[in-house]
Design a protein around this motif. Structure first.
Motif, short mmCIF file in Angstrom:
data_model
loop_
_atom_site.label_atom_id
_atom_site.label_comp_id
_atom_site.label_asym_id
_atom_site.label_seq_id
_atom_site.Cartn_x
_atom_site.Cartn_y
_atom_site.Cartn_z
N MET A 1 0.82 -1.20 0.00
CA MET A 1 0.00 0.00 0.00
C MET A 1 0.86 1.26 0.00
O MET A 1 0.53 2.25 -0.62
CB MET A 1 -0.93 0.00 1.23
CG MET A 1 -1.98 -1.10 1.21
SD MET A 1 -3.05 -1.08 2.65
CE MET A 1 -4.03 0.37 2.30
N LEU A 2 1.97 1.20 0.74
CA LEU A 2 2.86 2.35 0.81
C LEU A 2 3.45 2.68 -0.55
O LEU A 2 3.51 3.85 -0.97
CB LEU A 2 3.98 2.06 1.81
CG LEU A 2 4.98 3.19 2.07
CD1 LEU A 2 4.29 4.42 2.63
CD2 LEU A 2 6.06 2.71 3.04
N LEU A 3 3.86 1.66 -1.28
CA LEU A 3 4.44 1.87 -2.61
C LEU A 3 3.41 2.45 -3.58
O LEU A 3 3.76 3.23 -4.47
CB LEU A 3 5.00 0.55 -3.15
CG LEU A 3 6.23 0.00 -2.41
CD1 LEU A 3 6.66 -1.33 -3.02
CD2 LEU A 3 7.37 1.00 -2.43
N HIS A 4 2.16 2.07 -3.42
CA HIS A 4 1.11 2.62 -4.27
C HIS A 4 0.95 4.12 -4.05
O HIS A 4 0.71 4.88 -5.00
CB HIS A 4 -0.22 1.90 -4.00
CG HIS A 4 -0.24 0.49 -4.49
ND1 HIS A 4 -0.87 -0.53 -3.83
CD2 HIS A 4 0.31 -0.07 -5.59
CE1 HIS A 4 -0.72 -1.65 -4.49
NE2 HIS A 4 0.00 -1.41 -5.57
N LEU A 5 1.09 4.56 -2.81
CA LEU A 5 0.98 5.99 -2.51
C LEU A 5 2.18 6.75 -3.06
O LEU A 5 2.03 7.87 -3.56
CB LEU A 5 0.87 6.20 -1.00
CG LEU A 5 -0.46 5.78 -0.36
CD1 LEU A 5 -0.38 5.90 1.15
CD2 LEU A 5 -1.61 6.62 -0.89
N VAL A 6 3.37 6.16 -2.98
CA VAL A 6 4.55 6.80 -3.56
C VAL A 6 4.39 6.90 -5.08
O VAL A 6 4.70 7.93 -5.69
CB VAL A 6 5.82 6.01 -3.20
CG1 VAL A 6 7.04 6.62 -3.89
CG2 VAL A 6 6.03 5.98 -1.69
N SER B 1 -5.81 14.83 0.35
CA SER B 1 -5.66 14.21 1.66
C SER B 1 -7.01 13.78 2.22
O SER B 1 -7.14 12.70 2.81
CB SER B 1 -4.99 15.20 2.64
OG SER B 1 -3.68 15.50 2.21
N SER B 2 -8.02 14.61 2.04
CA SER B 2 -9.36 14.26 2.52
C SER B 2 -9.89 13.03 1.81
O SER B 2 -10.49 12.13 2.43
CB SER B 2 -10.32 15.44 2.31
OG SER B 2 -9.88 16.58 3.01
N LEU B 3 -9.66 12.96 0.50
CA LEU B 3 -10.13 11.80 -0.27
C LEU B 3 -9.38 10.54 0.12
O LEU B 3 -9.97 9.47 0.21
CB LEU B 3 -9.96 12.08 -1.76
CG LEU B 3 -10.82 13.21 -2.35
CD1 LEU B 3 -10.46 13.48 -3.79
CD2 LEU B 3 -12.31 12.86 -2.22
N LEU B 4 -8.06 10.66 0.37
CA LEU B 4 -7.28 9.49 0.75
C LEU B 4 -7.70 8.95 2.11
O LEU B 4 -7.69 7.74 2.34
CB LEU B 4 -5.78 9.83 0.77
CG LEU B 4 -5.08 9.88 -0.58
CD1 LEU B 4 -3.64 10.37 -0.40
CD2 LEU B 4 -5.09 8.51 -1.25
N CYS B 5 -8.07 9.86 3.01
CA CYS B 5 -8.50 9.43 4.34
C CYS B 5 -9.82 8.68 4.31
O CYS B 5 -10.17 7.98 5.27
CB CYS B 5 -8.60 10.64 5.28
SG CYS B 5 -7.00 11.32 5.75
N ALA B 6 -10.55 8.82 3.22
CA ALA B 6 -11.81 8.09 3.07
C ALA B 6 -11.60 6.70 2.48
O ALA B 6 -12.54 5.93 2.32
CB ALA B 6 -12.77 8.88 2.18
N THR B 7 -10.35 6.39 2.14
CA THR B 7 -9.99 5.08 1.58
C THR B 7 -9.43 4.20 2.69
O THR B 7 -9.24 4.66 3.82
CB THR B 7 -8.94 5.25 0.46
OG1 THR B 7 -7.72 5.71 1.04
CG2 THR B 7 -9.42 6.25 -0.59
N THR C 1 -4.33 4.21 5.85
CA THR C 1 -4.28 4.86 7.15
C THR C 1 -3.54 6.20 7.04
O THR C 1 -2.76 6.41 6.10
CB THR C 1 -3.55 3.98 8.18
OG1 THR C 1 -2.18 3.80 7.78
CG2 THR C 1 -4.22 2.61 8.29
N ARG C 2 -3.77 7.07 7.98
CA ARG C 2 -3.07 8.36 7.98
C ARG C 2 -1.57 8.17 8.16
O ARG C 2 -0.77 8.92 7.61
CB ARG C 2 -3.64 9.27 9.06
CG ARG C 2 -5.09 9.65 8.83
CD ARG C 2 -5.49 10.86 9.65
NE ARG C 2 -6.86 11.26 9.37
CZ ARG C 2 -7.38 12.43 9.70
NH1 ARG C 2 -6.63 13.33 10.33
NH2 ARG C 2 -8.64 12.73 9.42
N LYS C 3 -1.20 7.18 8.93
CA LYS C 3 0.21 6.88 9.12
C LYS C 3 0.88 6.53 7.80
O LYS C 3 1.97 7.00 7.48
CB LYS C 3 0.38 5.73 10.12
CG LYS C 3 1.82 5.31 10.34
CD LYS C 3 1.89 4.17 11.35
CE LYS C 3 3.33 3.71 11.55
NZ LYS C 3 3.43 2.59 12.52
N THR C 4 0.21 5.69 7.00
CA THR C 4 0.76 5.29 5.71
C THR C 4 0.84 6.47 4.75
O THR C 4 1.81 6.60 3.99
CB THR C 4 -0.11 4.18 5.09
OG1 THR C 4 -0.24 3.11 6.02
CG2 THR C 4 0.52 3.64 3.81
#
Length: 215
Positions: free
Chosen positions: A1-6, A70-76, A79-82
């Motif tokens: 998941m982390l790599l997907h965000l990068v 950021s708001s949209l990502l938090c709805a997925t 996690t906020r940490k990730t």
């Protein structure tokens, strides 16, 4: 998941990829010709890498601010940490890319440019960790809109201030007022270790700020 965000961050800045790739190779060579009074490859590499990381990071931040990313990502399920961790990995990924592109530029450039030593990589990584270790949590705390002008001014003031500081240091003959009981190799590794520690502390602080923030 982390790599997907990068990967998402790189996709947000994809329209600037070619410009940044060229800048990572051309800027250090150009700066090297203008800063020849300072020995070593640190300053050209540091300044070019600083600009590239700052511009790409600012581009992503601007896009997320504009479209409330950021708001949209938090709805997925992320996690906020990730989400916060991905920003730090994004910066590190650009840094690694700049190291590789600088090496290519040094090998093919008609201007004599030395290859990077571990000391130059370590010092650059250390200073960048301080800059972005402050910048990222401040941006999470006050938002992109409030903090962007401060950092824009400070980043672009750097090439006018840093060469003079280094020139004074060279004239005085040393960076540290006392000699440290370590070999140069150990000192280089120490810079990298300190950079990782600073980045880790900054990441924890950013996670704490972002986790308690209402979006």
């Amino acid at each position: 998941m982390l790599l997907h965000l990068v990967k998402k961050d790189f996709l947000l800045a994809k329209k600037y990829w070619i410009i940044m790739l060229l800048a990572a190779m051309v800027l250090p060579v150009f700066m090297h010709t203008k800063l020849d009074f300072i020995a070593g490859e640190f300053l050209p590499f540091f300044l070019s890498t600083l600009y590239i990381i700052f511009l790409l990071y600012s581009t992503v931040s601007m896009m997320e601010y504009k479209y409330k990313g950021s708001s949209l990502l938090c709805a997925t399920p992320y996690t906020r940490k990730t989400i916060v961790m991905s920003k730090y990995f994004f910066v590190v990924a650009i840094f690694i890319g700049c190291c590789g592109l600088y090496t290519v530029a040094a090998l093919i450039s008609p201007v004599k440019v030395g290859l990077l030593a571990l000391s130059e990589i370590g010092r650059t990584f250390f200073v960048l960790s301080i800059i972005f270790g402050v910048m990222i949590p401040v941006q999470y705390r006050f938002g992109y809109e409030k903090s962007r002008y401060i950092f824009f001014f400070l980043i672009f003031l750097t090439p006018f201030v840093l060469p003079n500081i280094m020139k004074v240091i060279q004239q005085n003959g040393a960076v540290f007022p006392v000699s440290l009981p370590f070999s140069p190799f150990v000192l280089d590794l120490l810079f990298v270790l300190l950079a990782i520690v600073i980045g880790g502390i900054s990441m924890v602080l950013s996670i704490r700020i972002f986790s308690n923030k209402n979006l």
